[in-house]
Design a protein around this motif. Structure first.
Motif, PDB file in Angstrom:
ATOM      1  N   GLU A 109       0.840  -1.187   0.000  1.00  0.00           N
ATOM      2  CA  GLU A 109       0.000   0.000   0.000  1.00  0.00           C
ATOM      3  C   GLU A 109       0.882   1.246   0.000  1.00  0.00           C
ATOM      4  N   SER A 110       0.393   2.306  -0.611  1.00  0.00           N
ATOM      5  CA  SER A 110       1.212   3.512  -0.770  1.00  0.00           C
ATOM      6  C   SER A 110       1.685   4.077   0.563  1.00  0.00           C
ATOM      7  N   ASN A 111       0.852   3.962   1.596  1.00  0.00           N
ATOM      8  CA  ASN A 111       1.240   4.535   2.885  1.00  0.00           C
ATOM      9  C   ASN A 111       2.213   3.645   3.653  1.00  0.00           C
ATOM     10  N   ASN A 158       4.524   1.550   1.751  1.00  0.00           N
ATOM     11  CA  ASN A 158       5.559   1.126   0.817  1.00  0.00           C
ATOM     12  C   ASN A 158       6.905   1.771   1.143  1.00  0.00           C
TER      13      ASN A 158
END
Length: 229
Positions: A205-207, A209
């Motif tokens: 997930e972007s948060n 990574n």
């Protein structure tokens, strides 16, 4: 800053004193003061270096997606990239984890264990206070870079790190994972009743990574049994 440094110095001094007394060597008051002064000085220097290294590591991590760090198998010349068995690789790809027995020779494991004991004795392993406070872990850790090893005093860790560094190259060769190379290692020790709870500090997930795809763990206590906890 003074509090943690003095606690660290006190722990190291206590280890030195206990080891000396166990060998029948006792310190007078003057010698204790002199040795403690040297220990505090050394701890202060190490703390400053740790702050600098942490800052540098954070800066490096922010660029962890740099394609220049890709572990390209064709560029690996230190071995044949056959340390992981087919079962281990298959488990990693199908179950999300793989287990590799006999990763390195027993004599190297023995050296690694002794060297880790010395690192702990010197007080270099410390608890992660933030994660301890929220109940994640009570183990003691430190981060070590391959280039920071003492070639003469830490031959076991040197051999182990070389082997660990080969893992992303081997997985890229066999699984095309596009992993990046790393030469920083997390050393850990679990005192009696210590724990490490399952948690997530990286992901896709972007948060979450942070560039991490695979975590490789090596256990140096080859004589571990279930009763050890």
């Amino acid at each position: 800053m003074a509090g943690p440094i003095m606690e660290w110095a006190s722990e190291i001094f206590g280890n030195v004193k206990r080891k000396g007394e166990a060998a029948g060597q006792f310190l007078d008051a003057e010698s204790e003061i002199e040795i403690l002064r040297d220990v505090v000085k050394e701890c202060l220097i190490r703390h400053i270096l740790k702050v600098i290294n942490t800052t540098n590591s954070t800066s490096h991590a922010s660029g962890s997606h740099d394609a220049g760090l890709l572990a390209t198998p064709q560029g690996y010349t230190a071995g044949d990239l056959e340390s992981l068995s087919p079962d281990c690789v298959n488990g990693l790809m199908t179950k999300g984890y793989g287990i590799q027995d006999h990763f390195i020779e027993d004599r190297i494991i023995e050296d690694v264990y002794k060297e880790l004991e010395m690192i702990d004795f010197e007080g270099k392993l410390t608890q992660v206070q933030q994660q301890k406070m929220i109940g994640y872990r009570t183990d003691k850790i430190c981060w070590v870079n391959f280039e920071g090893l003492d070639r003469e005093k830490q031959p076991g860790l040197l051999e182990l790190f070389k082997k660990m560094i080969s893992i992303p190259f081997e997985l890229n060769k066999k699984c095309s994972l596009y992993l990046q190379a790393s030469a920083s290692f997390h050393l850990g020790c679990y005192p009696k009743d210590a724990y490490y709870k399952k948690h997530v500090d990286g992901g896709y997930e972007s948060n979450l990574n942070n560039g991490r795809k695979v975590t490789a763990l090596f256990y140096a206590n080859k004589d571990w049994s279930q009763s050890d906890g």
